[in-house]
Design a protein around this motif. Structure first.
Motif, mmCIF file in Angstrom:
data_model
loop_
_atom_site.group_PDB
_atom_site.id
_atom_site.type_symbol
_atom_site.label_atom_id
_atom_site.label_comp_id
_atom_site.label_asym_id
_atom_site.label_seq_id
_atom_site.Cartn_x
_atom_site.Cartn_y
_atom_site.Cartn_z
ATOM 1 N N LEU A 1 0.826 -1.203 0.000
ATOM 2 C CA LEU A 1 0.000 0.000 0.000
ATOM 3 C C LEU A 1 0.861 1.253 0.000
ATOM 4 O O LEU A 1 0.590 2.207 -0.749
ATOM 5 C CB LEU A 1 -0.937 -0.011 1.205
ATOM 6 N N SER A 2 1.883 1.285 0.819
ATOM 7 C CA SER A 2 2.761 2.452 0.865
ATOM 8 C C SER A 2 3.401 2.716 -0.490
ATOM 9 O O SER A 2 3.449 3.856 -0.973
ATOM 10 C CB SER A 2 3.835 2.253 1.936
ATOM 11 N N HIS A 3 3.871 1.663 -1.140
ATOM 12 C CA HIS A 3 4.529 1.836 -2.429
ATOM 13 C C HIS A 3 3.532 2.196 -3.526
ATOM 14 O O HIS A 3 3.851 2.965 -4.440
ATOM 15 C CB HIS A 3 5.296 0.561 -2.784
ATOM 16 N N GLU A 4 2.312 1.658 -3.446
ATOM 17 C CA GLU A 4 1.285 2.007 -4.428
ATOM 18 C C GLU A 4 0.892 3.477 -4.290
ATOM 19 O O GLU A 4 0.721 4.187 -5.296
ATOM 20 C CB GLU A 4 0.061 1.114 -4.243
ATOM 21 N N LEU A 5 0.746 3.956 -3.075
ATOM 22 C CA LEU A 5 0.404 5.361 -2.861
ATOM 23 C C LEU A 5 1.512 6.275 -3.373
ATOM 24 O O LEU A 5 1.240 7.317 -3.984
ATOM 25 C CB LEU A 5 0.142 5.609 -1.379
ATOM 26 N N LYS A 6 2.753 5.892 -3.137
ATOM 27 C CA LYS A 6 3.871 6.692 -3.641
ATOM 28 C C LYS A 6 3.864 6.725 -5.165
ATOM 29 O O LYS A 6 4.098 7.773 -5.778
ATOM 30 C CB LYS A 6 5.189 6.128 -3.123
ATOM 31 N N HIS A 7 3.566 5.586 -5.781
ATOM 32 C CA HIS A 7 3.483 5.532 -7.248
ATOM 33 C C HIS A 7 2.383 6.455 -7.754
ATOM 34 O O HIS A 7 2.573 7.182 -8.739
ATOM 35 C CB HIS A 7 3.221 4.088 -7.683
ATOM 36 N N ARG A 8 1.230 6.444 -7.099
ATOM 37 C CA ARG A 8 0.117 7.295 -7.534
ATOM 38 C C ARG A 8 0.419 8.770 -7.331
ATOM 39 O O ARG A 8 -0.175 9.617 -8.009
ATOM 40 C CB ARG A 8 -1.154 6.920 -6.782
ATOM 41 N N ARG A 9 1.303 9.079 -6.390
ATOM 42 C CA ARG A 9 1.693 10.481 -6.179
ATOM 43 C C ARG A 9 2.805 10.901 -7.138
ATOM 44 O O ARG A 9 3.388 11.974 -6.983
ATOM 45 C CB ARG A 9 2.173 10.681 -4.745
ATOM 46 N N GLY A 10 3.103 10.056 -8.098
ATOM 47 C CA GLY A 10 4.159 10.368 -9.048
ATOM 48 C C GLY A 10 5.543 10.207 -8.462
ATOM 49 O O GLY A 10 6.503 10.826 -8.933
ATOM 50 N N GLY A 11 5.663 9.360 -7.437
ATOM 51 C CA GLY A 11 6.958 9.132 -6.810
ATOM 52 C C GLY A 11 7.387 10.243 -5.876
ATOM 53 O O GLY A 11 8.529 10.253 -5.407
ATOM 54 N N ILE A 12 6.477 11.179 -5.579
ATOM 55 C CA ILE A 12 6.823 12.339 -4.757
ATOM 56 C C ILE A 12 6.399 12.103 -3.313
ATOM 57 O O ILE A 12 5.277 11.665 -3.041
ATOM 58 C CB ILE A 12 6.140 13.616 -5.286
ATOM 59 N N THR A 13 7.302 12.387 -2.383
ATOM 60 C CA THR A 13 6.967 12.382 -0.960
ATOM 61 C C THR A 13 7.668 13.570 -0.322
ATOM 62 O O THR A 13 8.756 13.454 0.226
ATOM 63 C CB THR A 13 7.415 11.068 -0.286
ATOM 64 N N SER A 14 7.031 14.739 -0.424
ATOM 65 C CA SER A 14 7.653 15.958 0.107
ATOM 66 C C SER A 14 7.399 16.113 1.599
ATOM 67 O O SER A 14 8.096 16.867 2.275
ATOM 68 C CB SER A 14 7.133 17.185 -0.643
ATOM 69 N N ASP A 15 6.381 15.419 2.125
ATOM 70 C CA ASP A 15 6.087 15.431 3.549
ATOM 71 C C ASP A 15 6.112 13.988 4.034
ATOM 72 O O ASP A 15 5.970 13.045 3.244
ATOM 73 C CB ASP A 15 4.707 16.056 3.805
ATOM 74 N N ASP A 16 6.309 13.801 5.322
ATOM 75 C CA ASP A 16 6.282 12.440 5.858
ATOM 76 C C ASP A 16 4.925 11.800 5.555
ATOM 77 O O ASP A 16 3.882 12.450 5.650
ATOM 78 C CB ASP A 16 6.505 12.450 7.368
ATOM 79 N N ALA A 17 4.957 10.517 5.209
ATOM 80 C CA ALA A 17 3.744 9.799 4.817
ATOM 81 C C ALA A 17 3.831 8.386 5.366
ATOM 82 O O ALA A 17 4.466 7.519 4.767
ATOM 83 C CB ALA A 17 3.592 9.782 3.300
ATOM 84 N N SER A 18 3.203 8.153 6.501
ATOM 85 C CA SER A 18 3.399 6.903 7.224
ATOM 86 C C SER A 18 2.089 6.154 7.441
ATOM 87 O O SER A 18 1.012 6.751 7.477
ATOM 88 C CB SER A 18 4.062 7.176 8.578
ATOM 89 N N LEU A 19 2.205 4.827 7.585
ATOM 90 C CA LEU A 19 1.064 3.948 7.765
ATOM 91 C C LEU A 19 1.313 3.010 8.938
ATOM 92 O O LEU A 19 2.451 2.593 9.196
ATOM 93 C CB LEU A 19 0.839 3.089 6.513
ATOM 94 N N PHE A 20 0.226 2.659 9.634
ATOM 95 C CA PHE A 20 0.295 1.637 10.667
ATOM 96 C C PHE A 20 -1.004 0.844 10.613
ATOM 97 O O PHE A 20 -2.093 1.405 10.734
ATOM 98 C CB PHE A 20 0.478 2.249 12.058
ATOM 99 N N LEU A 21 -0.889 -0.474 10.402
ATOM 100 C CA LEU A 21 -2.059 -1.320 10.182
ATOM 101 C C LEU A 21 -2.177 -2.350 11.306
ATOM 102 O O LEU A 21 -1.198 -3.002 11.683
ATOM 103 C CB LEU A 21 -1.930 -2.028 8.836
ATOM 104 N N ILE A 22 -3.398 -2.484 11.827
ATOM 105 C CA ILE A 22 -3.712 -3.439 12.895
ATOM 106 C C ILE A 22 -4.770 -4.409 12.378
ATOM 107 O O ILE A 22 -5.768 -3.981 11.789
ATOM 108 C CB ILE A 22 -4.278 -2.717 14.139
ATOM 109 N N GLU A 23 -4.566 -5.694 12.581
ATOM 110 C CA GLU A 23 -5.598 -6.685 12.277
ATOM 111 C C GLU A 23 -5.951 -7.430 13.554
ATOM 112 O O GLU A 23 -5.082 -8.031 14.197
ATOM 113 C CB GLU A 23 -5.132 -7.684 11.224
ATOM 114 N N TRP A 24 -7.243 -7.390 13.926
ATOM 115 C CA TRP A 24 -7.677 -8.108 15.127
ATOM 116 C C TRP A 24 -8.310 -9.432 14.739
ATOM 117 O O TRP A 24 -9.162 -9.494 13.851
ATOM 118 C CB TRP A 24 -8.688 -7.282 15.925
ATOM 119 N N ARG A 25 -7.854 -10.502 15.408
ATOM 120 C CA ARG A 25 -8.354 -11.846 15.112
ATOM 121 C C ARG A 25 -9.129 -12.448 16.271
ATOM 122 O O ARG A 25 -9.986 -13.298 16.070
ATOM 123 C CB ARG A 25 -7.176 -12.765 14.771
#
Length: 462
Positions: A380-404
């Protein structure tokens, strides 16, 4: 197996040392005082005892794109392996052994796991492989991973191997703050990623599993560079301090708010989100301090946002936050993120925006949703970066939790078969959801973003 000797009328278990125990024991005995640079040749030597050759140790790079070889005597060194589209990458992402038939032998790729966190892959070639080899090499890889993590605390060699570009001082600070990037237990799995890996400054996350409660915080300090990294350090430090004192979420906010305000003054702030999840029941509680609301993922698709009342960011002296609650269903995922993911834009152009962000999540889930949390958050992080044209001028972070849900007590019980040892050649491993409950959700959310000259402005979401 029994030795035939008896004590107290009972047969005594055979405690003699078998080949596999001896090999692993010798490695462990020698590792205590082994300098970090000698781990690789020692591992290659021990692998040679079972007929292995061409040993490589691959570590994940900071951008999570490549598995790079650790240099060392007696190691086979080649170019980096891509995480996507290679046997090493498959082993790494799926946390399982991969075997590739080659001319003259079998190339084995074994995951290097620190607990459940993937740190890399051990690769070895054998002429032929049986179940005894697989079991022994799997345990050897676990021991190698533990040694790398232990030695990493007092050497730069592993860091230097993983680094593929110059790293800013602020990013060095942030990476030193982070917990393991992923964790898996039967009831819950988590994973995070920071972008840009070599320039990140103000984004950070932290988590801890204390008993049945998973504690999570995601923060975004205003500004860039060392100022942002310093604020993030204070925010994470104060979060850990108050969390370890067993304070509730509203008191946690108050303590962190005072720490930021006292240290940096009224012109600086940190947006934050703190969550507590009971991993047995799925009861989720959280407070929002000017941060984008998380995304709730259910049945493999975006289900909505966890909209909730919010208070001011840390450092601005906001009112006591209202604690929101929700009861999750087994399989639910919670995606926390920072505003850099939706606010990225080129000069004069529109922001990347929430609709594109949510669409990217759905597309990645459709393609990779059945894979583990670590693999999903990375893609997901890499797909979002691709959609932004490879640009990350500001921090762009993800944290995913799965509850089982469920319990993990069975892991603390050793079966009689395991206790007595398995015969040679055998392998060791071969309804209505609860209703949602809690406080009534707000119809809108407010979070805070950094405008020109680092002044705060309010942005109201849908």
């Amino acid at each position: 197996m029994f030795s035939g000797r008896r004590r107290g009328g009972e047969a005594r278990e055979d405690r003699s040392e078998g080949f596999g125990e001896r090999l692993l024991g010798v490695l462990l005995d020698r590792a205590h005082e082994m300098p970090p640079q000698l781990i690789a040749p020692m591992v290659a030597e021990e692998v040679g005892r079972i007929g292995g050759r061409d040993v490589s140790i691959l570590l994940q790079d900071y951008e999570q794109l490549l598995l790079v070889p650790l240099p060392g005597r007696r190691l086979a060194i080649s170019g980096p392996d891509p995480v996507v589209g290679s046997p090493a990458g498959e082993c790494f992402l799926l946390r399982r052994t991969v075997e590739v038939q080659e001319r003259g032998g079998v190339r084995m790729y074994l995951p290097l796991l620190d607990g459940s966190d993937q740190i890399g892959v051990m690769v070895v070639t054998l002429d032929q492989v049986d179940d005894d080899d697989r079991r022994l090499l799997r345990r050897l890889a676990a021991l190698v991973a533990d040694m790398i993590v232990t030695k990493d605390a007092y050497t730069d060699e592993f860091f230097q191997a993983r680094r593929r570009a110059p790293m800013a001082v602020a990013a060095e600070i942030q990476w030193s703050l982070l917990p393991p990037l992923s964790m898996t237990v039967p009831q819950v799995e988590v994973a995070g990623i920071l972008e840009p890996a070599y320039q990140v400054a103000g984004d950070s996350f932290d988590y801890a599993l204390n008993g049945d409660t998973l504690h999570v915080a995601m923060i975004d300090a205003m500004g860039h560079g060392l100022d942002a990294a310093t604020m993030a350090t204070v925010a994470i430090g104060s979060y850990r301090h108050t969390r370890r004192a067993n304070t509730d979420l509203s008191q946690m906010y108050a303590f962190m708010d005072r720490a930021i305000g006292k240290q940096f003054g009224p012109d600086h702030f940190v947006t934050a989100q703190m969550l507590c999840l009971n991993v047995t029941t799925g009861h989720l509680k959280w407070v929002n301090a000017g941060h984008p609301p998380p995304v709730l993922i259910r049945a493999g698709a975006v289900h909505g946002r966890l909209e909730s009342p919010t208070t001011l960011p840390l450092g601005l002296g906001g009112e006591q936050p209202r604690v929101s609650e929700r009861l999750l269903r087994p399989g639910d995922r919670i995606l926390c993120f920072t505003d850099g993911l939706v606010e990225e834009h080129r000069g004069g152009e529109a922001q990347f925006g929430e609709p594109q962000f949510l669409d990217a999540i759905d597309q990645v889930l459709a393609a990779k949703g059945t894979e583990g949390v670590r693999a999903v958050v990375r893609v997901l992080s890499h797909e979002l970066k691709h959609r932004r044209g490879g640009i990350t001028s500001d921090d762009a972070s993800l944290f995913l939790i799965e509850w089982r849900g469920g319990a993990a007590d069975h892991l603390a019980v050793m079966s009689q078969a395991n206790h007595r040892g398995r015969p040679s050649g055998t392998r060791q491993d071969a309804g209505q959801a609860p209703l949602e409950a809690g406080t009534r959700m707000a119809t809108h959310s407010t979070w805070w973003v950094k405008g020109k000259r680092s002044k705060a402005r309010r942005v109201t979401g849908r």
